[in-house]
Motif scaffolding. Structure first.
Motif, short mmCIF file in Angstrom:
data_model
loop_
_atom_site.label_atom_id
_atom_site.label_comp_id
_atom_site.label_asym_id
_atom_site.label_seq_id
_atom_site.Cartn_x
_atom_site.Cartn_y
_atom_site.Cartn_z
N ALA A 74 80.53 54.76 16.04
CA ALA A 74 81.91 54.87 15.57
C ALA A 74 82.90 54.24 16.54
CB ALA A 74 82.27 56.33 15.34
N SER A 75 82.54 54.16 17.81
CA SER A 75 83.47 53.59 18.79
C SER A 75 83.68 52.09 18.58
CB SER A 75 82.96 53.84 20.21
OG SER A 75 81.73 53.16 20.43
N PHE A 76 82.79 51.44 17.85
CA PHE A 76 82.94 50.02 17.57
C PHE A 76 83.73 49.75 16.29
CE2 PHE A 76 79.25 50.15 20.35
CZ PHE A 76 79.45 49.07 21.18
N HIS A 77 84.21 50.80 15.63
CA HIS A 77 84.98 50.65 14.40
C HIS A 77 86.43 51.07 14.64
CE1 HIS A 77 80.86 50.68 12.84
NE2 HIS A 77 81.33 50.11 11.74
N ASP A 78 87.26 50.69 13.71
CA ASP A 78 88.67 51.09 13.79
C ASP A 78 88.81 52.59 13.59
OD1 ASP A 78 89.32 48.44 14.15
OD2 ASP A 78 89.66 48.08 11.99
N THR A 79 89.85 53.12 14.17
CA THR A 79 90.09 54.56 14.04
C THR A 79 90.35 54.96 12.60
OG1 THR A 79 91.06 54.55 16.26
CG2 THR A 79 91.52 56.46 14.87
N THR A 80 91.09 54.14 11.89
CA THR A 80 91.38 54.45 10.48
C THR A 80 90.11 54.45 9.65
OG1 THR A 80 93.54 53.37 10.74
CG2 THR A 80 92.75 53.77 8.49
N ALA A 81 89.23 53.49 9.89
CA ALA A 81 87.98 53.43 9.14
C ALA A 81 87.10 54.66 9.42
CB ALA A 81 87.23 52.15 9.50
N VAL A 82 87.09 55.11 10.67
CA VAL A 82 86.28 56.27 11.02
C VAL A 82 86.82 57.53 10.35
CG1 VAL A 82 85.53 57.75 12.92
CG2 VAL A 82 85.52 55.27 13.20
N VAL A 83 88.13 57.68 10.34
CA VAL A 83 88.74 58.87 9.72
C VAL A 83 88.49 58.86 8.21
CG1 VAL A 83 90.92 60.03 9.24
CG2 VAL A 83 90.47 59.11 11.52
N ILE A 84 88.63 57.71 7.58
CA ILE A 84 88.38 57.62 6.13
C ILE A 84 86.92 57.92 5.83
CG2 ILE A 84 88.34 56.05 4.17
CD1 ILE A 84 90.78 54.66 5.34
N ALA A 85 86.02 57.41 6.66
CA ALA A 85 84.59 57.65 6.44
C ALA A 85 84.25 59.14 6.60
CB ALA A 85 83.77 56.81 7.41
N MET A 86 84.86 59.80 7.59
CA MET A 86 84.61 61.23 7.76
C MET A 86 85.13 62.03 6.57
SD MET A 86 85.06 62.26 11.78
CE MET A 86 86.75 61.67 11.91
N GLY A 87 86.33 61.71 6.11
CA GLY A 87 86.86 62.42 4.95
C GLY A 87 86.03 62.20 3.70
N ALA A 88 85.61 60.95 3.49
CA ALA A 88 84.78 60.65 2.32
C ALA A 88 83.42 61.34 2.42
CB ALA A 88 84.60 59.14 2.19
N THR A 89 82.87 61.43 3.62
CA THR A 89 81.58 62.10 3.80
C THR A 89 81.68 63.58 3.46
OG1 THR A 89 80.98 60.54 5.53
CG2 THR A 89 79.76 62.60 5.44
N VAL A 90 82.73 64.22 3.92
CA VAL A 90 82.91 65.65 3.62
C VAL A 90 83.08 65.87 2.12
CG1 VAL A 90 84.42 67.64 3.97
CG2 VAL A 90 83.84 66.16 5.90
N ALA A 91 83.88 65.01 1.48
CA ALA A 91 84.11 65.17 0.04
C ALA A 91 82.83 64.93 -0.76
CB ALA A 91 85.20 64.20 -0.41
N ILE A 92 82.09 63.88 -0.41
CA ILE A 92 80.85 63.57 -1.14
C ILE A 92 79.82 64.67 -0.93
CG2 ILE A 92 78.90 61.98 -1.22
CD1 ILE A 92 80.87 59.72 -0.58
N SER A 93 79.67 65.13 0.29
CA SER A 93 78.67 66.16 0.58
C SER A 93 79.00 67.47 -0.13
CB SER A 93 78.58 66.38 2.09
OG SER A 93 78.25 65.19 2.76
N PHE A 94 80.26 67.86 -0.09
CA PHE A 94 80.65 69.11 -0.76
C PHE A 94 80.42 69.02 -2.26
CE2 PHE A 94 83.84 71.90 -2.72
CZ PHE A 94 83.50 73.10 -2.12
N THR A 95 80.75 67.88 -2.85
CA THR A 95 80.55 67.71 -4.29
C THR A 95 79.07 67.75 -4.66
OG1 THR A 95 82.55 66.35 -4.38
CG2 THR A 95 81.05 66.22 -6.26
N ILE A 96 78.24 67.10 -3.87
CA ILE A 96 76.80 67.08 -4.17
C ILE A 96 76.20 68.47 -4.02
CG2 ILE A 96 74.58 66.20 -3.37
CD1 ILE A 96 75.99 63.59 -2.68
N ILE A 97 76.62 69.22 -3.03
CA ILE A 97 76.08 70.57 -2.83
C ILE A 97 76.46 71.47 -4.00
CG2 ILE A 97 76.26 72.63 -1.39
CD1 ILE A 97 76.55 70.74 1.02
#
Length: 317
Positions: free
Chosen positions: A192-215
């Motif tokens: 994650a340190s090689f990516h932009d901060t905005t991209a990392v934050v968006i990816a974390m939010g999308a991961t939480v949303a996708i995981s919660f929906t799948i569960i």
């Protein structure tokens, strides 16, 4: 001598008594013989409420191999008669099913609690590696720590996955799971340190949303995803070959496609693993394997996050 013999009955009294008697029957006749024979009244049938069935009655033969007297407790045979059961057997069956549900619920709570703690640790380290420029520079300049963490992670994760004695022995299983969490958190933070901060934050939010929906979907749906492991294995091999060809023909479009396919694949793996944990389908995990269950769910979610980072990296370019 009695008084009746001393005083005979008067003649007038005898005549009165004889006049009250019925007349004698003729010789050879009786009152019964002279009565007419009994004739029943004509039968008037009431109209039937239901018309008679035009079909002949069907007699079903008993089923072969079925003993009507030895059915399981609480069940009834086709004739409506209860099987041979006792109150003690019924009570034992109810207690057993209640214990199974209680153990499964406790197992689910334990697994998701451990996974939540793992994700909090990982995303905290990712945030530190992303937002701190000093830590980012130190991590990017020490690649040997990254390689060492990768080797340690692979050894411990494989041991937890394939060694039942290690994954079920307390507290060494928790120690191994902690090592996996810390090493993988360092690996993900380095990526994650090689990516932009905005991209990392968006990816974390999308991961939480996708995981919660799948569960939630896996817990509510009646579709059994646990029988699709073979299909997902084939898709995983195809994705591996696709990534191999993408290394020779690199482009931003191929990177986005590769990241999308990877995120989709591990989303399906997450759905299967959730159903294995919940135990409502054909296949289920043993309640003693809570460390292994937490490990596979954690790896699924982290892989979704990494593939979303690939998508964000390709789109930012």
């Amino acid at each position: 001598m009695t008084d009746a013999q001393n005083y005979p009955m008067p003649t007038e009294s005898k005549e009165v008594l004889n006049s009250n008697l019925p007349p004698p029957y003729p010789h050879g006749e009786t009152q019964v013989d002279s009565m007419p024979p009994y004739m029943p009244p004509p039968y008037s049938a009431a109209p039937a409420m239901y018309p008679p069935s035009p079909y002949p009655p069907v007699l079903y033969p008993p089923q072969a191999g079925v003993d009507m007297g030895t059915l399981p407790p609480g069940e009834c045979n086709p004739l409506g008669e209860p099987g041979s059961s006792s109150p003690e057997a019924d009570a034992a069956l109810l207690v057993s099913s209640f214990d199974d549900k209680t153990i499964r619920k406790a197992f689910i709570r334990k697994v998701f609690s451990v996974v939540t703690l793992q994700l909090l640790v990982t995303f905290s380290i990712v945030c530190v590696f992303t937002f701190s420029s000093v830590v980012r520079a130190a991590v990017q300049s020490n690649i040997w720590i990254y390689l060492s963490s990768y080797i340690l992670f692979a050894v411990v994760a494989i041991s937890l996955s394939y060694s039942n004695s290690f994954s079920r022995s307390h507290p060494w299983n928790l120690v191994g799971l902690s090592v996996v969490t810390l090493t993988l958190s360092y690996l993900v933070g380095t990526v994650a340190s090689f990516h932009d901060t905005t991209a990392v934050v968006i990816a974390m939010g999308a991961t939480v949303a996708i995981s919660f929906t799948i569960i939630i979907f896996s817990a509510q749906t009646r579709v059994d995803f646990t029988i699709c492991n073979g299909i997902l294995l084939v898709l995983a091999v195809d994705l591996l070959m696709f990534s191999f060809f993408c290394s020779f023909f690199y482009s931003n479009v191929l990177q986005i496609v590769y990241g999308s396919l990877g995120a989709l694949l591990f989303s399906l793996f997450l759905a299967i693993d959730c159903q294995l944990v919940m135990g409502r389908q054909k296949y289920a995990l043993d309640p003693e394997e809570y460390v292994f269950a937490a490990l596979i769910l954690y790896l699924d979610i982290i892989n979704i996050f990494l593939y979303l980072l690939i998508i964000m990296g390709g789109s930012s370019k």
